[in-house]
Design a protein around this motif. Structure first.
Motif, short mmCIF file in Angstrom:
data_model
loop_
_atom_site.label_atom_id
_atom_site.label_comp_id
_atom_site.label_asym_id
_atom_site.label_seq_id
_atom_site.Cartn_x
_atom_site.Cartn_y
_atom_site.Cartn_z
N ASN A 395 35.98 31.93 36.24
CA ASN A 395 35.81 32.45 37.60
C ASN A 395 36.64 31.61 38.56
O ASN A 395 36.30 30.45 38.82
N LEU A 396 37.72 32.17 39.07
CA LEU A 396 38.62 31.44 39.95
C LEU A 396 38.36 31.72 41.43
O LEU A 396 39.03 31.17 42.29
N ARG A 397 37.39 32.55 41.72
CA ARG A 397 37.05 32.91 43.09
C ARG A 397 36.57 31.68 43.87
O ARG A 397 35.80 30.88 43.37
N ASP A 398 37.08 31.53 45.10
CA ASP A 398 36.61 30.49 46.00
C ASP A 398 36.08 31.16 47.25
O ASP A 398 36.82 31.82 47.99
N GLU A 399 34.78 31.02 47.48
CA GLU A 399 34.12 31.72 48.57
C GLU A 399 34.60 31.27 49.95
O GLU A 399 34.37 31.97 50.94
#
Length: 541
Positions: A395-399
């Motif tokens: 998971n490479l998502r950065d909020e």
């Protein structure tokens, strides 16, 4: 409108640099066999076989004079085809022989050249890979530059036989790409006109000119980010605006073989509007990696793990900016890393889209890359280098990233429809209609339709290409000088477009300044568009 001939020329030019063109005399659409020992080759065309010599081609390239069987051949071709043939024969590119050698001995170069070698086979009906590689390297030593003619002279052996079925199939692919690109441009123009009509008139004379430098002063700082978990360290240039409250942060991710200086102009422009801007250097895919590869110190042009490590660089950078905002007097009270956006070019486009929520799509990569690689663009083998990675749930998502701009991104294979549909934040995709590195229809326009985020913008620079900064940083400088054609007719104008639209996007969706929203309309794109580089913006497809 983008013309088919223009795209074909761009494809041919890029093919000459990287060895991607299946037909070195591609403008005529003929299959042929070549006998280089006798400096002669034959072309079956319209049911007749013509025996041509390299000397006849040289004379035609230099003087335009048709002699021998080339004159008979010309009677069956159109004047436009012959003119394009002469232009192709005259073209020369200065690329150091060691750089050509390094590329063609790399995994990526071998993959590309073996695909071409299937079209151009030896007299023993073997893949022409080895003969072509030696010819490219030897031809690159010519003081006058690499050309089609000096490559033809240096292919060893008695002859080369063309796989006619493959050649014709690739021409159909090229033709289809040209047709759908032209159709896409027509459709986008119609869509923009409809949106302009629905929006109604906007008087931009009463609004700021976002192409001009903003009123805010800024200071430049250099920091080093150290990620001990990954044993990775990289420099970052940061521009801090002189504002009274913590500024939103915009991060710019450079392209493959480039460096953090490529988008200095854009960074300073954003900072002048009160945005903090950070320019990270991605080790493993930067100019230093490119130069190490070209000088034999590295075996890979790009390390496949960079598709994962680059987004993690941005996350590590945001972590470091958070720490500095609390502990370093230079940054205290000046930045808000929790209110961030990202801009990425080329492979940097994949970087920021992954940060937005589109993780690597292992199933898509396997599905597309197990098929035979086409020669439409270098983006395909670059993306398929990810096949060497071990598939794992990442998971490479950065909020903290609230919106992204992807400039000429590679994404079709690495991300695919399923991953792009996971993005829920504002996205702007920028494409160039004459981009032969990441073709607009394949890598930007169709993938844009897969996005389901409610806020999305597609910007197309007609006649625009893949690169924006000739001679600056990694894009245009370094060991391989790129031809001017790869930067389009007016790269400075293209950069002014990017400056204005990036400010509008960042102020609207990162800084939450609603007064900038009118600039994210097809009406504004039409207002600043110039004839030499027409600009289209649509808010959905």
């Amino acid at each position: 409108m983008m013309h088919n001939l223009s795209l074909r020329r761009q494809i041919s030019r890029w093919g000459r640099i990287l060895g991607l063109g299946s037909l070195v005399l591609g403008g005529m659409g003929a299959d042929y066999a070549q006998s280089f020992a006798a400096e002669r080759f034959s072309i079956p065309f319209s049911g007749v076989r013509f025996n041509l010599t390299i000397k006849d081609l040289e004379v035609y390239a230099q003087s335009g004079k048709l002699q021998g069987e080339l004159a008979s051949y010309a009677q069956r071709a159109t004047p436009a085809q012959m003119a394009e043939l002469r232009q192709i024969l005259q073209a020369r590119i200065n690329v150091p022989a060691f750089a050509v050698s390094q590329f063609l001995y790399s995994n990526l170069g071998e993959t590309v050249l073996k695909s071409v070698g299937e079209d151009l086979r030896t007299g023993a009906n073997q893949n022409g890979f080895y003969g072509l590689r030696s010819a490219f390297i030897l031809a690159a030593k010519d003081p006058e530059g690499l050309s089609i003619l000096n490559i033809l002279r240096l292919v060893p052996g008695c002859c080369i036989n063309v796989n006619s079925e493959r050649v014709l199939a690739q021409f159909r692919l090229f033709g289809h790409l040209m047709e759908i690109t032209t159709t896409a441009m027509t459709g986008l123009e119609a869509r923009a006109a409809a949106e302009i009509k629905a929006i109604g008139p906007i008087d931009f004379q009463k609004l700021p000119d976002l192409r001009q430098v903003g009123p805010v002063a800024w200071q430049e700082q250099t920091i080093t980010v150290t990620d001990t978990k990954r044993q990775r360290q990289f420099p970052v240039t940061v521009f801090l605006p002189a504002v009274s409250r913590p500024a939103p942060v915009m991060i710019i991710s450079h392209g493959l073989g480039s460096d953090r200086n490529d988008f200095l102009e854009l960074a300073k422009h954003l900072a002048s509007y009160g945005l903090a801007v950070a320019l990270p250097e991605h080790p493993g895919s930067n100019a230093q990696q490119r130069l190490a590869f070209l000088t034999g110190l590295e075996k890979q042009f790009i390390r496949p793990e960079e598709f994962i490590e680059r987004p993690r660089d941005i996350t590590a950078l945001l972590d470091e900016l958070t720490r500095l905002s609390q502990a370093d007097p230079r940054f205290q009270g000046k930045i808000n890393p929790n209110q961030a956006g990202a801009i990425g070019h080329s492979i940097g486009g994949q970087t920021v889209l992954s940060l937005a929520g589109a993780n690597l799509n292992w199933e898509q990569i396997k599905q597309d890359c197990q098929q035979e690689l086409g020669a439409l663009s270098i983006a395909v083998p670059i993306q398929c280098s990810a096949m060497t990675l071990t598939p794992e749930a990442i998971n490479l998502r950065d909020e903290r990233i609230k919106g992204v701009i992807a400039l000429n991104p590679i994404q079709r294979i690495l991300l695919g429809q399923a991953s792009l549909q996971q993005i829920a934040i504002p996205v702007m995709v920028v494409a160039g209609s004459d981009d032969v590195v990441t073709p607009a229809v394949l890598e930007q326009i169709e993938p844009f339709t897969w996005l389901q985020t409610p806020i999305k913008y597609l910007t197309v620079i007609q006649k625009g290409t893949h690169n924006y900064n000739p001679g600056i940083g990694g894009q245009g400088g370094g060991a391989i000088p790129l031809p001017a054609a790869l930067f389009g007719p007016d790269p400075a104008l293209a950069r002014r477009y990017l400056n204005a639209l990036s400010v509008a996007f960042a102020e609207t969706h990162i800084a939450n300044q609603a007064q900038f929203r009118p600039f994210l309309t097809p009406t504004y794109a039409q207002a600043i568009s110039q004839p030499q580089l027409p600009l289209i913006l649509v808010q959905g497809l």
